[in-house]
Scaffold this motif. Sequence first.
Motif, PDB file in Angstrom:
ATOM      1  N   MET A 116      23.083  -1.317  39.051  1.00 28.65           N
ATOM      2  CA  MET A 116      22.013  -1.925  37.990  1.00 28.65           C
ATOM      3  C   MET A 116      21.519  -0.454  37.276  1.00 28.65           C
ATOM      4  SD  MET A 116      20.909  -3.746  35.954  1.00 28.65           S
ATOM      5  CE  MET A 116      19.428  -4.632  35.038  1.00 28.65           C
ATOM      6  N   LEU A 117      20.809   0.117  38.272  1.00 24.61           N
ATOM      7  CA  LEU A 117      19.843   1.527  38.321  1.00 24.61           C
ATOM      8  C   LEU A 117      21.205   3.041  37.327  1.00 24.61           C
ATOM      9  CD1 LEU A 117      17.727   2.763  38.817  1.00 24.61           C
ATOM     10  CD2 LEU A 117      18.545   4.292  40.304  1.00 24.61           C
ATOM     11  N   SER A 118      22.274   2.717  38.082  1.00 24.44           N
ATOM     12  CA  SER A 118      23.320   3.562  37.144  1.00 24.44           C
ATOM     13  C   SER A 118      23.758   3.004  35.540  1.00 24.44           C
ATOM     14  CB  SER A 118      24.562   3.693  37.624  1.00 24.44           C
ATOM     15  OG  SER A 118      24.967   2.092  37.617  1.00 24.44           O
ATOM     16  N   TRP A 119      23.620   1.539  35.915  1.00 22.48           N
ATOM     17  CA  TRP A 119      23.449   1.258  33.758  1.00 22.48           C
ATOM     18  C   TRP A 119      22.311   1.316  33.418  1.00 22.48           C
ATOM     19  CZ3 TRP A 119      20.846  -2.503  30.872  1.00 22.48           C
ATOM     20  CH2 TRP A 119      21.469  -3.104  30.235  1.00 22.48           C
ATOM     21  N   ILE A 120      21.175   1.134  33.980  1.00 21.89           N
ATOM     22  CA  ILE A 120      19.706   1.559  33.074  1.00 21.89           C
ATOM     23  C   ILE A 120      20.163   3.361  32.660  1.00 21.89           C
ATOM     24  CG2 ILE A 120      17.171   1.488  33.606  1.00 21.89           C
ATOM     25  CD1 ILE A 120      17.644  -0.964  34.995  1.00 21.89           C
ATOM     26  N   ILE A 147      18.618   6.521  35.153  1.00 20.85           N
ATOM     27  CA  ILE A 147      17.966   7.293  36.069  1.00 20.85           C
ATOM     28  C   ILE A 147      16.281   8.130  34.888  1.00 20.85           C
ATOM     29  CG2 ILE A 147      18.693   9.426  36.656  1.00 20.85           C
ATOM     30  CD1 ILE A 147      15.913   7.247  38.574  1.00 20.85           C
ATOM     31  N   GLY A 148      16.751   8.569  33.474  1.00 19.62           N
ATOM     32  CA  GLY A 148      16.089   9.118  32.802  1.00 19.62           C
ATOM     33  C   GLY A 148      15.900   7.152  32.074  1.00 19.62           C
ATOM     34  N   HIS A 149      16.241   7.099  31.985  1.00 22.16           N
ATOM     35  CA  HIS A 149      14.891   5.335  31.166  1.00 22.16           C
ATOM     36  C   HIS A 149      14.037   4.761  32.116  1.00 22.16           C
ATOM     37  CE1 HIS A 149      19.313   4.517  29.060  1.00 22.16           C
ATOM     38  NE2 HIS A 149      18.448   4.690  28.375  1.00 22.16           N
ATOM     39  N   LEU A 150      14.525   5.109  33.728  1.00 19.04           N
ATOM     40  CA  LEU A 150      13.611   4.162  34.425  1.00 19.04           C
ATOM     41  C   LEU A 150      12.158   5.373  34.388  1.00 19.04           C
ATOM     42  CD1 LEU A 150      12.569   3.471  36.961  1.00 19.04           C
ATOM     43  CD2 LEU A 150      13.876   4.231  38.531  1.00 19.04           C
ATOM     44  N   CYS A 151      12.465   6.719  34.127  1.00 21.26           N
ATOM     45  CA  CYS A 151      11.303   7.729  34.543  1.00 21.26           C
ATOM     46  C   CYS A 151      10.355   7.811  32.680  1.00 21.26           C
ATOM     47  CB  CYS A 151      11.927   9.391  33.798  1.00 21.26           C
ATOM     48  SG  CYS A 151      12.843   9.606  35.601  1.00 21.26           S
ATOM     49  N   GLY A 152      11.824   7.540  31.902  1.00 22.76           N
ATOM     50  CA  GLY A 152      10.200   6.854  30.390  1.00 22.76           C
ATOM     51  C   GLY A 152      10.008   5.478  30.707  1.00 22.76           C
ATOM     52  N   PHE A 153      10.418   4.695  31.856  1.00 21.74           N
ATOM     53  CA  PHE A 153       9.456   2.931  31.649  1.00 21.74           C
ATOM     54  C   PHE A 153       8.288   3.543  32.876  1.00 21.74           C
ATOM     55  CE2 PHE A 153       8.344   0.354  35.351  1.00 21.74           C
ATOM     56  CZ  PHE A 153       8.076  -1.257  33.765  1.00 21.74           C
ATOM     57  N   LEU A 154       8.524   4.544  33.833  1.00 14.19           N
ATOM     58  CA  LEU A 154       7.909   4.677  34.376  1.00 14.19           C
ATOM     59  C   LEU A 154       6.344   5.573  33.682  1.00 14.19           C
ATOM     60  CD1 LEU A 154       9.005   5.337  37.864  1.00 14.19           C
ATOM     61  CD2 LEU A 154       7.796   3.423  37.531  1.00 14.19           C
ATOM     62  N   TYR A 155       6.183   6.481  33.046  1.00 12.42           N
ATOM     63  CA  TYR A 155       5.833   7.719  32.739  1.00 12.42           C
ATOM     64  C   TYR A 155       4.837   6.852  31.503  1.00 12.42           C
ATOM     65  CZ  TYR A 155       6.673  12.398  32.416  1.00 12.42           C
ATOM     66  OH  TYR A 155       7.404  13.774  32.653  1.00 12.42           O
ATOM     67  N   LEU A 156       5.567   5.733  30.742  1.00 18.35           N
ATOM     68  CA  LEU A 156       4.239   4.346  30.209  1.00 18.35           C
ATOM     69  C   LEU A 156       4.025   3.333  30.766  1.00 18.35           C
ATOM     70  CD1 LEU A 156       7.261   3.692  27.655  1.00 18.35           C
ATOM     71  CD2 LEU A 156       5.420   5.823  26.997  1.00 18.35           C
ATOM     72  N   PHE A 157       4.086   2.847  31.850  1.00 17.77           N
ATOM     73  CA  PHE A 157       3.675   1.794  32.950  1.00 17.77           C
ATOM     74  C   PHE A 157       2.588   2.574  33.287  1.00 17.77           C
ATOM     75  CE2 PHE A 157       3.524   0.172  36.616  1.00 17.77           C
ATOM     76  CZ  PHE A 157       3.704  -1.215  36.670  1.00 17.77           C
ATOM     77  N   VAL A 158       2.287   3.635  33.753  1.00 19.64           N
ATOM     78  CA  VAL A 158       1.088   4.189  34.561  1.00 19.64           C
ATOM     79  C   VAL A 158       0.509   4.489  33.909  1.00 19.64           C
ATOM     80  CG1 VAL A 158       0.760   6.709  36.047  1.00 19.64           C
ATOM     81  CG2 VAL A 158       2.656   5.728  36.256  1.00 19.64           C
ATOM     82  N   LEU A 159       0.240   4.919  32.076  1.00 13.80           N
ATOM     83  CA  LEU A 159      -0.175   4.982  31.140  1.00 13.80           C
ATOM     84  C   LEU A 159      -1.213   3.576  30.829  1.00 13.80           C
ATOM     85  CD1 LEU A 159       1.279   7.268  28.771  1.00 13.80           C
ATOM     86  CD2 LEU A 159      -0.750   8.545  30.537  1.00 13.80           C
ATOM     87  N   LEU A 160      -0.406   2.799  30.962  1.00 15.34           N
ATOM     88  CA  LEU A 160      -0.668   1.202  30.694  1.00 15.34           C
ATOM     89  C   LEU A 160      -1.576   1.268  31.928  1.00 15.34           C
ATOM     90  CD1 LEU A 160      -0.818  -0.946  28.932  1.00 15.34           C
ATOM     91  CD2 LEU A 160       1.310  -1.588  29.687  1.00 15.34           C
TER      92      LEU A 160
END
Length: 227
Positions: free
Chosen positions: A1-5, A7-20
């Motif tokens: 699942m992680l390879s399909w998403i 790692i760059g996508h995960l970084c983007g999500f975490l950037y926005l999630f931390v800010l939110l």
Amino acid sequence: MLSWIGIGHLCGFLYLFVLLTSVLSKGLAGAPLDPEDVSNTLGAVAKGRKRFRISIALDLVSHASVVALAGALFVAFSPYNRSLALVAMLWRVVEGTIIAFNEVNNTVLLAVAQKRVSATGAEVVALETLGRALIVAEDWGFKIGLAFFALGSLLFGILFVFSGAVPPALAWWGAVAGLLAVGGRWLALFSPNVPVILETASFVPIILFEVVFGIWLLFRGGQIGLS
């Protein structure tokens, strides 16, 4: 699942999630903790205790996400420069860890605020003295954590530039914004007379960068770390 998403996508999500989560936490916490008006500050914390508890929980999630983001960025960008990625990751992990410990302070502060509601006489003075010390410690923890945030952001920005995996304009934005944040935070750390507005302004570019970069990674970061 992680390879399909990706790692760059995960970084983007975490950037926005931390800010939110950070914004939501600050909104729930209410007015900033003021050591110069500790009586009213403790009263406000006690009155809004449910919101304050939720704020603490959100902050813990946010700080844990900072550590996760640091790890994800290392995985994504270490193929381009492992040493630089490692040092940048360590600074962001230090940031998340230091600021996370502030929530221990805030948990104790909440207990002090609730106890002060029914306290009388000398006990009030003792509780307010303790409350003031906790607020000052929390403030310094946050300032030191931000100093490591700035360092980590600068190093990651430099890594983005030299990786070639990020659009040049966006990568240079991150590097320059990180440099401004380092200058503003470390100058304020050792020169208390630096105007607050100047330090705040030094962080605006890096916050805006994280929003834009997070969105870019979320939609275009699928190939990051695959080269």
